[in-house]
Design a protein around this motif. Structure first.
Motif, PDB file in Angstrom:
ATOM      1  N   ALA A   1       0.861  -1.184   0.000  1.00 47.08           N
ATOM      2  CA  ALA A   1       0.000   0.000   0.000  1.00 47.08           C
ATOM      3  C   ALA A   1       0.893   1.227   0.000  1.00 47.08           C
ATOM      4  CB  ALA A   1      -0.871  -0.011   1.248  1.00 47.08           C
TER       5      ALA A   1
ATOM      6  N   ALA B   1       0.466   5.474   0.880  1.00 45.32           N
ATOM      7  CA  ALA B   1      -0.424   6.547   1.350  1.00 45.32           C
ATOM      8  C   ALA B   1       0.182   7.877   0.889  1.00 45.32           C
ATOM      9  CB  ALA B   1      -0.585   6.456   2.854  1.00 45.32           C
ATOM     10  N   GLY B   2       1.055   8.487   1.704  1.00 41.68           N
ATOM     11  CA  GLY B   2       1.706   9.740   1.290  1.00 41.68           C
ATOM     12  C   GLY B   2       3.067   9.513   0.653  1.00 41.68           C
ATOM     13  N   GLY B   3       3.594   8.291   0.756  1.00 42.29           N
ATOM     14  CA  GLY B   3       4.890   7.957   0.166  1.00 42.29           C
ATOM     15  C   GLY B   3       6.089   8.509   0.933  1.00 42.29           C
ATOM     16  N   GLN B   4       5.871   9.081   2.110  1.00 40.09           N
ATOM     17  CA  GLN B   4       6.954   9.777   2.819  1.00 40.09           C
ATOM     18  C   GLN B   4       7.988   8.832   3.415  1.00 40.09           C
ATOM     19  OE1 GLN B   4       7.215  13.313   2.656  1.00 40.09           O
ATOM     20  NE2 GLN B   4       5.873  12.527   1.068  1.00 40.09           N
ATOM     21  N   SER B   5       7.624   7.586   3.656  1.00 38.75           N
ATOM     22  CA  SER B   5       8.617   6.593   4.081  1.00 38.75           C
ATOM     23  C   SER B   5       8.871   5.582   2.968  1.00 38.75           C
ATOM     24  CB  SER B   5       8.136   5.843   5.326  1.00 38.75           C
ATOM     25  OG  SER B   5       8.122   6.708   6.418  1.00 38.75           O
ATOM     26  N   LEU B   6       7.814   5.220   2.269  1.00 36.29           N
ATOM     27  CA  LEU B   6       7.955   4.150   1.268  1.00 36.29           C
ATOM     28  C   LEU B   6       8.844   4.581   0.102  1.00 36.29           C
ATOM     29  CD1 LEU B   6       7.276   1.328   0.500  1.00 36.29           C
ATOM     30  CD2 LEU B   6       5.090   2.103  -0.432  1.00 36.29           C
TER      31      LEU B   6
ATOM     32  N   TRP C   1      -0.846  14.719   9.093  1.00 38.06           N
ATOM     33  CA  TRP C   1      -0.435  15.516  10.275  1.00 38.06           C
ATOM     34  C   TRP C   1      -1.051  16.908  10.180  1.00 38.06           C
ATOM     35  CZ3 TRP C   1       0.413  11.418  12.357  1.00 38.06           C
ATOM     36  CH2 TRP C   1       1.265  10.454  11.869  1.00 38.06           C
TER      37      TRP C   1
ATOM     38  N   ALA D   1       8.008  16.006  11.968  1.00 35.49           N
ATOM     39  CA  ALA D   1       8.583  16.410  10.676  1.00 35.49           C
ATOM     40  C   ALA D   1       8.442  17.898  10.359  1.00 35.49           C
ATOM     41  CB  ALA D   1       7.985  15.551   9.569  1.00 35.49           C
TER      42      ALA D   1
ATOM     43  N   THR E   1       0.822  10.363   6.738  1.00 29.35           N
ATOM     44  CA  THR E   1      -0.489   9.955   7.250  1.00 29.35           C
ATOM     45  C   THR E   1      -0.379   9.135   8.532  1.00 29.35           C
ATOM     46  OG1 THR E   1      -0.519   7.857   6.056  1.00 29.35           O
ATOM     47  CG2 THR E   1      -1.349   9.806   4.863  1.00 29.35           C
TER      48      THR E   1
ATOM     49  N   ALA F   1       8.862   7.426  16.073  1.00 27.59           N
ATOM     50  CA  ALA F   1       7.775   8.247  15.518  1.00 27.59           C
ATOM     51  C   ALA F   1       6.716   8.548  16.581  1.00 27.59           C
ATOM     52  CB  ALA F   1       7.146   7.536  14.328  1.00 27.59           C
ATOM     53  N   GLU F   2       6.132   9.725  16.469  1.00 23.83           N
ATOM     54  CA  GLU F   2       5.201  10.190  17.506  1.00 23.83           C
ATOM     55  C   GLU F   2       3.881   9.412  17.504  1.00 23.83           C
ATOM     56  OE1 GLU F   2       6.981  12.201  15.614  1.00 23.83           O
ATOM     57  OE2 GLU F   2       8.080  13.526  16.978  1.00 23.83           O
TER      58      GLU F   2
ATOM     59  N   ILE G   1      -4.635  -0.774   7.090  1.00 20.67           N
ATOM     60  CA  ILE G   1      -5.134  -0.049   8.269  1.00 20.67           C
ATOM     61  C   ILE G   1      -6.204   0.916   7.787  1.00 20.67           C
ATOM     62  CG2 ILE G   1      -4.531   1.602  10.101  1.00 20.67           C
ATOM     63  CD1 ILE G   1      -1.653   0.497   9.921  1.00 20.67           C
TER      64      ILE G   1
ATOM     65  N   GLY H   1      11.378  18.922  14.405  1.00 21.21           N
ATOM     66  CA  GLY H   1      10.890  18.199  13.234  1.00 21.21           C
ATOM     67  C   GLY H   1      11.692  16.958  12.920  1.00 21.21           C
TER      68      GLY H   1
ATOM     69  N   PHE I   1      13.366  13.237  13.937  1.00 18.90           N
ATOM     70  CA  PHE I   1      12.920  12.157  14.809  1.00 18.90           C
ATOM     71  C   PHE I   1      13.537  12.334  16.200  1.00 18.90           C
ATOM     72  CE2 PHE I   1      11.922   9.950  10.808  1.00 18.90           C
ATOM     73  CZ  PHE I   1      10.677   9.436  11.141  1.00 18.90           C
TER      74      PHE I   1
END
Ligand SMILES: Cc1cc2nc3c(=O)[nH]c(=O)nc-3n(C[C@H](O)[C@H](O)[C@H](O)COP(=O)(O)OP(=O)(O)OC[C@H]3O[C@@H](n4cnc5c(N)ncnc54)[C@H](O)[C@@H]3O)c2cc1C
Length: 285
Positions: free
Chosen positions: A30, A32-37, A78, A102, A111, A123-124, A167, A191, A193
């Motif tokens: 999946a 979502a925002g692609g920020q980690s993937l 966020w 971040a 997300t 991560a928070e 999820i 911002g 980690f």
């Protein structure tokens, strides 16, 4: 680095998304925002043959507040949490923690579902899920199930999610009025980690003693942690200077953080005690 080759699908329903993930037997992911993937793919840490974009699936971007608590849809960003003024009352600990996530660009895309699925121990959002006994709602080919945060985070970047599961929602239990809380974290720059972070809350009984203490920690283990030893110090006590000192010492003793390029284990251990102290001072003020 360039991304490896992949197929892309943008399903319009949750059922279609689940079926696409299931049909690739663990080789689809999946997005979502692609920020980690996206960075993980660029570094070849992940090489899925198919990306299933969740963004067109209706209903996953809602924040719902009811007497049962706060429900965050998986696609809530966020930025959406920051913009929702209701959360200052409905879940002030969540609102305070997410302020630290971040930078502007990432906050517009990252997300809730992506962060929880990615399961970065610093991560928070995973930290808040652990501290608050969140329930993580997931849907896969076998149907829908709810996973308690304590069972969901297995190790760094590893969760109890099956490869075909998505999820849909993170549920945080209702937040009573008058609850005392504190959020503190320390990062090299705002911002970034956290090297260590503490999310805590407790209620007060009729005699002014703490009850129902919950203390979560991020950045100091292989997953977001609950510090039961600190909770035991707080429950049944007035939160005065002596209790804060004991709780701070218990926190340093309870964690076994990693050494890495950002900080030594000893530094993180001491920092965790200091952050518990600061969070308790702000909670009791
Ligand atoms: C420069 C930078 C700084 C950052 N700083 C912080 C920080 O300080 N604190 C912090 O908490 N985070 C930080 N992040 C992470 C960011 O907050 C994102 O929330 C997080 O990376 C998840 O990204 P995403 O939602 O875009 O998910 P994606 O990158 O799209 O996906 C991440 C993972 O989750 C899976 N996934 C996504 N959605 C679902 C779903 N609904 N169901 C099942 N699996 C799913 C994907 O398959 C993938 O494995 C930072 C990121 C960057 C790039």
């Amino acid at each position: 680095m360039k991304l490896p080759a992949f197929e892309y699908a943008s399903p319009a329903t949750l059922a279609e998304a689940v079926s696409l993930l299931a049909s690739h037997e663990g080789d689809a992911k999946a997005i979502a925002g692609g920020q980690s993937l996206m960075p993980m793919m660029a570094f070849r840490v992940a090489q899925p043959s198919l990306l299933v974009d969740l963004r067109k699936i209706p209903g996953l971007n809602q924040i719902k507040i009811s007497k049962d608590g706060v429900s965050l849809g998986a696609l809530v960003r966020w930025r959406d949490i920051e913009d929702d003024a209701r959360l200052q009352q409905a879940h002030p600990l969540l609102a305070a923690a997410i302020e630290h996530v971040a930078h502007y660009q990432v906050r517009n895309r990252g997300t809730v579902g992506g962060s929880v699925a990615h399961a970065d121990p610093a991560a928070e959002m995973p930290g808040i899920a652990m501290a608050c006994d969140a329930e993580i709602m997931v849907t896969g080919k076998s149907g829908t199930r709810s996973i308690k945060a304590a069972d969901f985070f297995v190790a760094a970047l590893t969760t109890a999610l099956e490869p075909d599961e998505i999820i849909t929602e993170v549920r945080l239990p209702a937040w009573p009025q008058g609850r005392r809380w504190g959020f503190q974290e320390f990062a090299r720059r705002r911002g970034d980690f956290a090297m260590s972070g503490i999310a805590l809350f407790y209620d007060l009984d009729a005699s002014g003693k703490a009850t129902n203490a919950h203390v979560g920690a991020i950045g100091v283990g292989d997953r977001p942690l609950r510090l039961g030893a600190v909770e035991a110090v707080l429950n049944g006590r007035v939160i005065d200077e002596a209790t804060i000192e004991k709780a701070s010492q218990a926190a340093s003793a309870a964690v076994d953080p990693p050494d890495d390029i950002h900080a030594s284990a000893a530094y993180r251990r001491a920092l965790t005690g200091t952050l518990v102290e600061r969070a308790l001072r702000s909670a009791s003020a």
